[in-house]
Design a protein around this motif. Structure first.
Motif, PDB file in Angstrom:
ATOM      1  N   ILE A 196      -2.438 -11.796  36.362  1.00  0.00           N
ATOM      2  CA  ILE A 196      -1.053 -11.460  36.501  1.00  0.00           C
ATOM      3  C   ILE A 196      -0.161 -12.294  37.254  1.00  0.00           C
ATOM      4  O   ILE A 196       1.205 -12.200  37.497  1.00  0.00           O
ATOM      5  N   ILE A 227      -1.444 -11.779  31.885  1.00  0.00           N
ATOM      6  CA  ILE A 227      -0.383 -10.824  31.687  1.00  0.00           C
ATOM      7  C   ILE A 227       0.648 -11.230  32.444  1.00  0.00           C
ATOM      8  O   ILE A 227       0.730 -11.717  33.557  1.00  0.00           O
ATOM      9  N   LYS A 228       1.850 -11.746  31.524  1.00  0.00           N
ATOM     10  CA  LYS A 228       2.722 -12.618  31.812  1.00  0.00           C
ATOM     11  C   LYS A 228       4.204 -12.314  31.449  1.00  0.00           C
ATOM     12  O   LYS A 228       4.219 -11.396  30.559  1.00  0.00           O
ATOM     13  N   LEU A 270      -3.371  -2.734  35.927  1.00  0.00           N
ATOM     14  CA  LEU A 270      -3.357  -4.041  35.324  1.00  0.00           C
ATOM     15  C   LEU A 270      -4.821  -4.463  35.539  1.00  0.00           C
ATOM     16  O   LEU A 270      -5.338  -4.645  36.700  1.00  0.00           O
TER      17      LEU A 270
END
Length: 162
Positions: A113, A92-93, A109
């Motif tokens: 990350i 997740i970027k 989430l």
């Protein structure tokens, strides 16, 4: 319902999640988020005494990444990125640009990350418990679980992790 795609899924404008639970599964591609994702809790169809009408959404990316634009300030829902092939997916970027916007996530989430935190550099108000990225656990995962999520993760573990 459950919506499955094998191509990139792009959220181009603000997405107001309507009443009910839904899951979006992206296989072998990316979820690109260019604007906010918000629960529409004020919709006429939402009845807080009936949990199945409460807006709930999960985005599950399998062997791809979740890419969040620097202008996004709020994401409601569950965001899960999984790499089953060991080829550096499951992240997740950010979109690669440094952002000074604060990001609030109302939900959960699941994934790597690191890059998202690296590129978000806004300074929140500590008196409001804010940071560059603030994750606020949302109980709707228990009230109206998005379809298929029970098969992918242990909901009770997700609750403890937050």
């Amino acid at each position: 319902g459950v919506h499955i795609t094998t191509g990139n899924l792009t959220i181009k404008s603000q997405f107001d999640v309507p009443a009910g639970a839904r899951t979006y599964i992206v296989q072998g591609a990316d979820l690109v988020i260019n604007d906010d994702v918000l629960y529409d809790d004020d919709a006429a169809e939402v009845d807080l005494t009936n949990p199945t009408t409460i807006p709930s959404v999960a985005f599950v990316v399998i062997d791809g990444n979740i890419i969040v634009s620097g202008n996004v300030t709020q994401l409601d829902g569950i965001y899960m990125a999984v790499d089953t092939e060991g080829d550096e997916d499951g992240m997740i970027k950010s979109d690669g640009d440094v952002s000074y916007e604060l990001l609030t996530i109302k939900g959960s989430l699941v994934g790597d990350i690191y890059e998202l935190y690296q590129d978000r550099r806004g300074i929140g108000d500590p008196l409001k418990d804010e940071s560059s990225i603030t994750v606020k656990y949302d109980q709707r995962i228990l009230l109206n679980t998005a379809p298929g999520l029970n098969e992918l993760i242990d909901i009770s573990q997700l609750e403890v992790a937050n």
